[in-house]
Design a protein around this motif. Structure first.
Motif, PDB file in Angstrom:
ATOM      1  N   MET A   1       0.826  -1.318   0.119  1.00 62.88           N
ATOM      2  CA  MET A   1       0.098  -0.127   0.075  1.00 62.88           C
ATOM      3  C   MET A   1       0.867   1.307   0.081  1.00 62.88           C
ATOM      4  N   ALA A   2       1.845   1.027   0.642  1.00 59.95           N
ATOM      5  CA  ALA A   2       2.882   2.336   0.834  1.00 59.95           C
ATOM      6  C   ALA A   2       3.268   2.810  -0.729  1.00 59.95           C
ATOM      7  N   THR A   3       3.671   1.701  -1.534  1.00 60.54           N
ATOM      8  CA  THR A   3       4.003   2.025  -3.050  1.00 60.54           C
ATOM      9  C   THR A   3       3.019   2.711  -3.647  1.00 60.54           C
ATOM     10  N   ALA A   4       1.580   2.417  -3.444  1.00 56.22           N
ATOM     11  CA  ALA A   4       0.506   3.096  -4.089  1.00 56.22           C
ATOM     12  C   ALA A   4       0.592   4.633  -3.806  1.00 56.22           C
ATOM     13  N   ILE A   5       0.858   4.912  -2.510  1.00 58.81           N
ATOM     14  CA  ILE A   5       0.732   6.496  -2.076  1.00 58.81           C
ATOM     15  C   ILE A   5       2.099   7.350  -2.515  1.00 58.81           C
ATOM     16  N   SER A   6       3.057   6.409  -2.726  1.00 58.28           N
ATOM     17  CA  SER A   6       4.454   6.987  -3.106  1.00 58.28           C
ATOM     18  C   SER A   6       4.556   8.050  -4.048  1.00 58.28           C
ATOM     19  N   PRO A   7       3.840   7.826  -5.366  1.00 56.73           N
ATOM     20  CA  PRO A   7       3.796   8.778  -6.364  1.00 56.73           C
ATOM     21  C   PRO A   7       3.301  10.157  -5.933  1.00 56.73           C
ATOM     22  N   ILE A   8       2.373   9.934  -4.992  1.00 56.97           N
ATOM     23  CA  ILE A   8       1.577  11.350  -4.687  1.00 56.97           C
ATOM     24  C   ILE A   8       2.424  12.168  -3.334  1.00 56.97           C
ATOM     25  N   LEU A   9       2.790  11.183  -2.541  1.00 58.08           N
ATOM     26  CA  LEU A   9       3.321  11.880  -1.190  1.00 58.08           C
ATOM     27  C   LEU A   9       5.003  11.480  -1.207  1.00 58.08           C
ATOM     28  N   GLY A  10       5.566  10.855  -2.139  1.00 57.93           N
ATOM     29  CA  GLY A  10       6.980  10.949  -2.254  1.00 57.93           C
ATOM     30  C   GLY A  10       7.328   9.554  -1.513  1.00 57.93           C
ATOM     31  N   ALA A  15       7.365   5.951   3.219  1.00 56.85           N
ATOM     32  CA  ALA A  15       8.172   4.937   3.909  1.00 56.85           C
ATOM     33  C   ALA A  15       7.973   5.280   5.501  1.00 56.85           C
ATOM     34  N   SER A  16       7.945   6.688   5.747  1.00 56.19           N
ATOM     35  CA  SER A  16       7.738   6.884   6.987  1.00 56.19           C
ATOM     36  C   SER A  16       6.240   6.542   7.429  1.00 56.19           C
ATOM     37  N   ILE A  17       5.539   6.794   6.766  1.00 56.48           N
ATOM     38  CA  ILE A  17       3.899   6.078   6.943  1.00 56.48           C
ATOM     39  C   ILE A  17       3.922   4.732   7.158  1.00 56.48           C
ATOM     40  N   ALA A  18       4.531   4.092   6.271  1.00 57.40           N
ATOM     41  CA  ALA A  18       4.482   2.464   6.333  1.00 57.40           C
ATOM     42  C   ALA A  18       5.195   2.068   7.908  1.00 57.40           C
ATOM     43  N   LYS A  19       6.389   2.857   8.087  1.00 59.54           N
ATOM     44  CA  LYS A  19       6.888   2.357   9.327  1.00 59.54           C
ATOM     45  C   LYS A  19       5.908   2.927  10.610  1.00 59.54           C
ATOM     46  N   GLN A  20       5.380   3.757  10.565  1.00 58.16           N
ATOM     47  CA  GLN A  20       4.429   4.266  11.534  1.00 58.16           C
ATOM     48  C   GLN A  20       3.333   3.431  11.933  1.00 58.16           C
ATOM     49  N   ILE A  28      -2.092   1.920   6.723  1.00 53.55           N
ATOM     50  CA  ILE A  28      -1.702   3.123   6.033  1.00 53.55           C
ATOM     51  C   ILE A  28      -2.828   4.326   5.835  1.00 53.55           C
ATOM     52  N   ARG A  29      -3.912   3.547   5.636  1.00 61.77           N
ATOM     53  CA  ARG A  29      -5.158   4.650   5.355  1.00 61.77           C
ATOM     54  C   ARG A  29      -5.368   5.398   6.495  1.00 61.77           C
ATOM     55  N   GLU A  30      -5.432   4.647   7.791  1.00 63.57           N
ATOM     56  CA  GLU A  30      -5.525   5.362   8.954  1.00 63.57           C
ATOM     57  C   GLU A  30      -4.528   6.560   9.120  1.00 63.57           C
ATOM     58  N   ILE A  31      -3.178   6.245   8.917  1.00 65.39           N
ATOM     59  CA  ILE A  31      -2.240   7.179   9.263  1.00 65.39           C
ATOM     60  C   ILE A  31      -2.314   8.298   8.178  1.00 65.39           C
ATOM     61  N   VAL A  32      -2.559   8.039   7.052  1.00 68.58           N
ATOM     62  CA  VAL A  32      -2.790   9.308   5.993  1.00 68.58           C
ATOM     63  C   VAL A  32      -3.923  10.058   6.283  1.00 68.58           C
ATOM     64  N   LEU A  43      -8.021   8.991  -1.732  1.00 64.73           N
ATOM     65  CA  LEU A  43      -7.195   7.899  -0.962  1.00 64.73           C
ATOM     66  C   LEU A  43      -7.782   6.577  -1.344  1.00 64.73           C
ATOM     67  N   ASP A  44      -9.074   6.595  -1.526  1.00 63.06           N
ATOM     68  CA  ASP A  44      -9.983   5.335  -1.815  1.00 63.06           C
ATOM     69  C   ASP A  44      -9.571   5.024  -3.049  1.00 63.06           C
TER      70      ASP A  44
END
Length: 59
Positions: A1-10, A15-20, A28-32, A43-44
């Motif tokens: 899932m982190a790969t999916a948000i990477s083009p948007i958030l960098g 990676a920071s979101i995935a670790k958190q 990941i959805r909850e954190i974002v 995000l959906d």
């Protein structure tokens, strides 16, 4: 899932979101959404597994 948000958030932020998420046992959805980094509707779309595998759902 982190790969999916990477083009948007960098890469670094994703990676920071995935670790958190792993550390806090959240999705990941909850954190974002908690950090208000994307609106829920966008995000959906980004996290839609059918879109990820190229099987876009009909509206």
């Amino acid at each position: 899932m982190a790969t999916a948000i990477s083009p948007i958030l960098g890469y670094q932020k994703s990676a920071s979101i995935a670790k958190q998420a792993l550390h806090e046992e959240k999705t990941i959805r909850e954190i974002v959404l908690e950090q208000k980094l994307m609106d829920p509707e966008k995000l959906d779309v980004v996290l839609d597994p059918m879109r990820m595998v190229g099987m876009i759902r009909s509206a």
